[in-house]
Write a protein that holds these residues in place. Sequence first.
Motif, PDB file in Angstrom:
ATOM      1  N   ASN A   6     -14.027 -31.289  38.238  1.00 46.57           N
ATOM      2  CA  ASN A   6     -13.984 -31.253  39.701  1.00 46.57           C
ATOM      3  C   ASN A   6     -15.211 -30.555  40.292  1.00 46.57           C
ATOM      4  O   ASN A   6     -15.272 -30.316  41.482  1.00 46.57           O
ATOM      5  CB  ASN A   6     -12.699 -30.568  40.180  1.00 46.57           C
ATOM      6  N   GLY A   7     -16.181 -30.229  39.425  1.00 47.91           N
ATOM      7  CA  GLY A   7     -17.433 -29.646  39.886  1.00 47.91           C
ATOM      8  C   GLY A   7     -17.401 -28.154  40.115  1.00 47.91           C
ATOM      9  O   GLY A   7     -18.411 -27.570  40.480  1.00 47.91           O
ATOM     10  N   LEU A   8     -16.259 -27.469  39.889  1.00 51.21           N
ATOM     11  CA  LEU A   8     -16.146 -26.049  40.189  1.00 51.21           C
ATOM     12  C   LEU A   8     -15.575 -25.281  38.993  1.00 51.21           C
ATOM     13  O   LEU A   8     -14.605 -25.711  38.373  1.00 51.21           O
ATOM     14  CB  LEU A   8     -15.235 -25.832  41.406  1.00 51.21           C
ATOM     15  N   TRP A   9     -16.203 -24.141  38.703  1.00 49.32           N
ATOM     16  CA  TRP A   9     -15.699 -23.252  37.668  1.00 49.32           C
ATOM     17  C   TRP A   9     -15.099 -22.017  38.334  1.00 49.32           C
ATOM     18  O   TRP A   9     -15.552 -21.576  39.372  1.00 49.32           O
ATOM     19  CB  TRP A   9     -16.825 -22.815  36.741  1.00 49.32           C
ATOM     20  N   ALA A  10     -14.093 -21.459  37.688  1.00 49.61           N
ATOM     21  CA  ALA A  10     -13.491 -20.225  38.191  1.00 49.61           C
ATOM     22  C   ALA A  10     -13.925 -19.013  37.380  1.00 49.61           C
ATOM     23  O   ALA A  10     -14.239 -17.961  37.935  1.00 49.61           O
ATOM     24  CB  ALA A  10     -11.968 -20.335  38.188  1.00 49.61           C
ATOM     25  N   SER A  11     -13.956 -19.126  36.060  1.00 51.59           N
ATOM     26  CA  SER A  11     -14.291 -17.981  35.213  1.00 51.59           C
ATOM     27  C   SER A  11     -15.791 -17.903  34.979  1.00 51.59           C
ATOM     28  O   SER A  11     -16.505 -18.904  35.046  1.00 51.59           O
ATOM     29  CB  SER A  11     -13.571 -18.093  33.864  1.00 51.59           C
ATOM     30  N   SER A  12     -16.240 -16.677  34.705  1.00 50.77           N
ATOM     31  CA  SER A  12     -17.653 -16.435  34.400  1.00 50.77           C
ATOM     32  C   SER A  12     -17.752 -15.807  33.022  1.00 50.77           C
ATOM     33  O   SER A  12     -16.737 -15.580  32.339  1.00 50.77           O
ATOM     34  CB  SER A  12     -18.278 -15.513  35.448  1.00 50.77           C
ATOM     35  N   ALA A  13     -18.969 -15.481  32.604  1.00 55.22           N
ATOM     36  CA  ALA A  13     -19.157 -14.856  31.296  1.00 55.22           C
ATOM     37  C   ALA A  13     -18.455 -13.511  31.200  1.00 55.22           C
ATOM     38  O   ALA A  13     -18.133 -13.047  30.097  1.00 55.22           O
ATOM     39  CB  ALA A  13     -20.647 -14.689  31.010  1.00 55.22           C
ATOM     40  N   LEU A  14     -18.207 -12.859  32.343  1.00 55.89           N
ATOM     41  CA  LEU A  14     -17.537 -11.561  32.316  1.00 55.89           C
ATOM     42  C   LEU A  14     -16.069 -11.677  31.918  1.00 55.89           C
ATOM     43  O   LEU A  14     -15.505 -10.721  31.373  1.00 55.89           O
ATOM     44  CB  LEU A  14     -17.638 -10.901  33.690  1.00 55.89           C
ATOM     45  N   ASP A  15     -15.443 -12.813  32.184  1.00 56.89           N
ATOM     46  CA  ASP A  15     -14.005 -12.929  31.937  1.00 56.89           C
ATOM     47  C   ASP A  15     -13.645 -12.835  30.462  1.00 56.89           C
ATOM     48  O   ASP A  15     -12.733 -12.071  30.107  1.00 56.89           O
ATOM     49  CB  ASP A  15     -13.485 -14.222  32.560  1.00 56.89           C
ATOM     50  N   PRO A  16     -14.289 -13.560  29.547  1.00 55.69           N
ATOM     51  CA  PRO A  16     -13.949 -13.352  28.133  1.00 55.69           C
ATOM     52  C   PRO A  16     -14.312 -11.961  27.638  1.00 55.69           C
ATOM     53  O   PRO A  16     -13.619 -11.402  26.776  1.00 55.69           O
ATOM     54  CB  PRO A  16     -14.758 -14.443  27.412  1.00 55.69           C
ATOM     55  N   GLN A  17     -15.393 -11.386  28.181  1.00 49.72           N
ATOM     56  CA  GLN A  17     -15.762 -10.037  27.773  1.00 49.72           C
ATOM     57  C   GLN A  17     -14.715  -9.017  28.220  1.00 49.72           C
ATOM     58  O   GLN A  17     -14.278  -8.161  27.437  1.00 49.72           O
ATOM     59  CB  GLN A  17     -17.127  -9.681  28.360  1.00 49.72           C
ATOM     60  N   LEU A  18     -14.309  -9.109  29.489  1.00 55.12           N
ATOM     61  CA  LEU A  18     -13.287  -8.192  29.985  1.00 55.12           C
ATOM     62  C   LEU A  18     -11.949  -8.430  29.290  1.00 55.12           C
ATOM     63  O   LEU A  18     -11.189  -7.478  29.057  1.00 55.12           O
ATOM     64  CB  LEU A  18     -13.133  -8.347  31.495  1.00 55.12           C
ATOM     65  N   LEU A  19     -11.649  -9.674  28.953  1.00 55.38           N
ATOM     66  CA  LEU A  19     -10.413  -9.982  28.235  1.00 55.38           C
ATOM     67  C   LEU A  19     -10.361  -9.201  26.920  1.00 55.38           C
ATOM     68  O   LEU A  19      -9.343  -8.569  26.594  1.00 55.38           O
ATOM     69  CB  LEU A  19     -10.323 -11.484  27.977  1.00 55.38           C
ATOM     70  N   MET A  20     -11.457  -9.226  26.154  1.00 55.52           N
ATOM     71  CA  MET A  20     -11.497  -8.492  24.887  1.00 55.52           C
ATOM     72  C   MET A  20     -11.373  -6.993  25.112  1.00 55.52           C
ATOM     73  O   MET A  20     -10.667  -6.293  24.380  1.00 55.52           O
ATOM     74  CB  MET A  20     -12.788  -8.828  24.140  1.00 55.52           C
ATOM     75  N   VAL A  21     -12.054  -6.486  26.146  1.00 54.41           N
ATOM     76  CA  VAL A  21     -12.008  -5.049  26.424  1.00 54.41           C
ATOM     77  C   VAL A  21     -10.595  -4.622  26.815  1.00 54.41           C
ATOM     78  O   VAL A  21     -10.094  -3.581  26.363  1.00 54.41           O
ATOM     79  CB  VAL A  21     -13.019  -4.689  27.529  1.00 54.41           C
ATOM     80  N   TYR A  22      -9.920  -5.420  27.652  1.00 53.60           N
ATOM     81  CA  TYR A  22      -8.560  -5.085  28.068  1.00 53.60           C
ATOM     82  C   TYR A  22      -7.608  -5.060  26.876  1.00 53.60           C
ATOM     83  O   TYR A  22      -6.767  -4.161  26.746  1.00 53.60           O
ATOM     84  CB  TYR A  22      -8.060  -6.104  29.099  1.00 53.60           C
ATOM     85  N   VAL A  23      -7.720  -6.056  25.996  1.00 54.04           N
ATOM     86  CA  VAL A  23      -6.807  -6.138  24.852  1.00 54.04           C
ATOM     87  C   VAL A  23      -7.031  -4.968  23.899  1.00 54.04           C
ATOM     88  O   VAL A  23      -6.074  -4.320  23.452  1.00 54.04           O
ATOM     89  CB  VAL A  23      -6.986  -7.488  24.127  1.00 54.04           C
ATOM     90  N   VAL A  24      -8.287  -4.693  23.578  1.00 54.16           N
ATOM     91  CA  VAL A  24      -8.591  -3.581  22.672  1.00 54.16           C
ATOM     92  C   VAL A  24      -8.126  -2.256  23.287  1.00 54.16           C
ATOM     93  O   VAL A  24      -7.532  -1.411  22.602  1.00 54.16           O
ATOM     94  CB  VAL A  24     -10.098  -3.538  22.354  1.00 54.16           C
ATOM     95  N   SER A  25      -8.376  -2.077  24.568  1.00 55.03           N
ATOM     96  CA  SER A  25      -7.994  -0.824  25.227  1.00 55.03           C
ATOM     97  C   SER A  25      -6.476  -0.668  25.286  1.00 55.03           C
ATOM     98  O   SER A  25      -5.959   0.451  25.136  1.00 55.03           O
ATOM     99  CB  SER A  25      -8.580  -0.768  26.634  1.00 55.03           C
ATOM    100  N   ALA A  26      -5.757  -1.766  25.495  1.00 55.00           N
ATOM    101  CA  ALA A  26      -4.291  -1.693  25.523  1.00 55.00           C
ATOM    102  C   ALA A  26      -3.748  -1.238  24.176  1.00 55.00           C
ATOM    103  O   ALA A  26      -2.712  -0.555  24.120  1.00 55.00           O
ATOM    104  CB  ALA A  26      -3.710  -3.054  25.897  1.00 55.00           C
ATOM    105  N   ALA A  27      -4.450  -1.589  23.100  1.00 56.83           N
ATOM    106  CA  ALA A  27      -4.027  -1.146  21.771  1.00 56.83           C
ATOM    107  C   ALA A  27      -4.392   0.309  21.515  1.00 56.83           C
ATOM    108  O   ALA A  27      -3.721   1.008  20.746  1.00 56.83           O
ATOM    109  CB  ALA A  27      -4.662  -2.041  20.700  1.00 56.83           C
ATOM    110  N   VAL A  28      -5.452   0.802  22.165  1.00 55.66           N
ATOM    111  CA  VAL A  28      -5.951   2.163  21.920  1.00 55.66           C
ATOM    112  C   VAL A  28      -5.221   3.196  22.768  1.00 55.66           C
ATOM    113  O   VAL A  28      -4.964   4.319  22.309  1.00 55.66           O
ATOM    114  CB  VAL A  28      -7.467   2.218  22.192  1.00 55.66           C
ATOM    115  N   VAL A  29      -4.872   2.826  23.994  1.00 57.51           N
ATOM    116  CA  VAL A  29      -4.332   3.788  24.964  1.00 57.51           C
ATOM    117  C   VAL A  29      -3.125   4.570  24.452  1.00 57.51           C
ATOM    118  O   VAL A  29      -3.046   5.790  24.667  1.00 57.51           O
ATOM    119  CB  VAL A  29      -4.004   3.065  26.294  1.00 57.51           C
TER     120      VAL A  29
END
Length: 340
Positions: free
Chosen positions: A56-79
Amino acid sequence: MLIGRTLSPGARIAAVLVLLALALTNLGWIIRDLNEAGRIVDVLWLWTGQPARADNGLWASSALDPQLLMVYVVSAAVVPRSGSTRGVVGTLGLLTVLLRLPRLWDSRVNVWPLEPGLATRVDVTTYGTLLLGLVLLVLALTARRDTASAAGRPDAEASGGTGTGPGGPPARPRRWRARVAGVLALALAGVATAWEVHWSVELSGDSYWDQVWGDRYLFFPLLGSPPGWIRWATLLLLLAVAGTALARAAVARPLGMTVAGLVAMGHLLTLVGLVRADYLQHLGSADTETHLTFWTSLTGLPCALLVLVLLLAREAQPPPPSPAGERWAGREDLAPLGER
């Protein structure tokens, strides 16, 4: 005596739930883009900075989204188990708010032709993400307790005085490692500053600030931030890492490792994009800016990884004193032999 501060058990649970909610939100938009892509690999090329087109010519996610996804998951395991939980939660709250903030004044959803309901979903995601980021900041600032009372508890003793247990104090980085990491972060910030000087000269005044604040005609993913905003945010975060590392603050470890990890992944994606664009096959015909981009990422990647590794090691804390030892503090010569 005040040894350090960390989150209470209830605040840890709340932080984990918020981090998982943020991770699921990012994952949902990534899946949406994968479904919209003509080929799944097109989304990967988009993240490397290469042109790719959605159905449809439009993207929603950017390169930051997979990076933040990994950071959130790792941090949820560490907290749940880390003594540096307050720093981790505060860092992720700051990153979430800082990287999503430009969406508040982004008017592209009002002028671009979007599929029905997409603009509403983007707005709900924006406000929800910012709210969750603020929740993380509030948890880091207010939901805290004195860890000095943890000295006699089994969970504090199990950490071996390193600050790794939930009752232990936040551990500072080791002295020489912190200094080297601070200098490297300062060097990365210096390179980022040089690039900003370049872009301010290369682009006219209005065009440069459109890159920073965004413009309705500037193309970047719907949930992304303007490229200039990301560059400035990275520069300021690197300066914060350098300052906290050189001061050997407890927050230097979670802040530095998170920022260094994101910077390293950003440089890696840039290198992959350049290789995909056949940069290595056209070295002689490439312009100076492309050469500088390649060498910036080629040197910045190992520097960022080195900052992460250097801050990974924590300073060893002395074991908590026994109640008997506290009674004779400063008068050890008078203490019975069995209590010395």
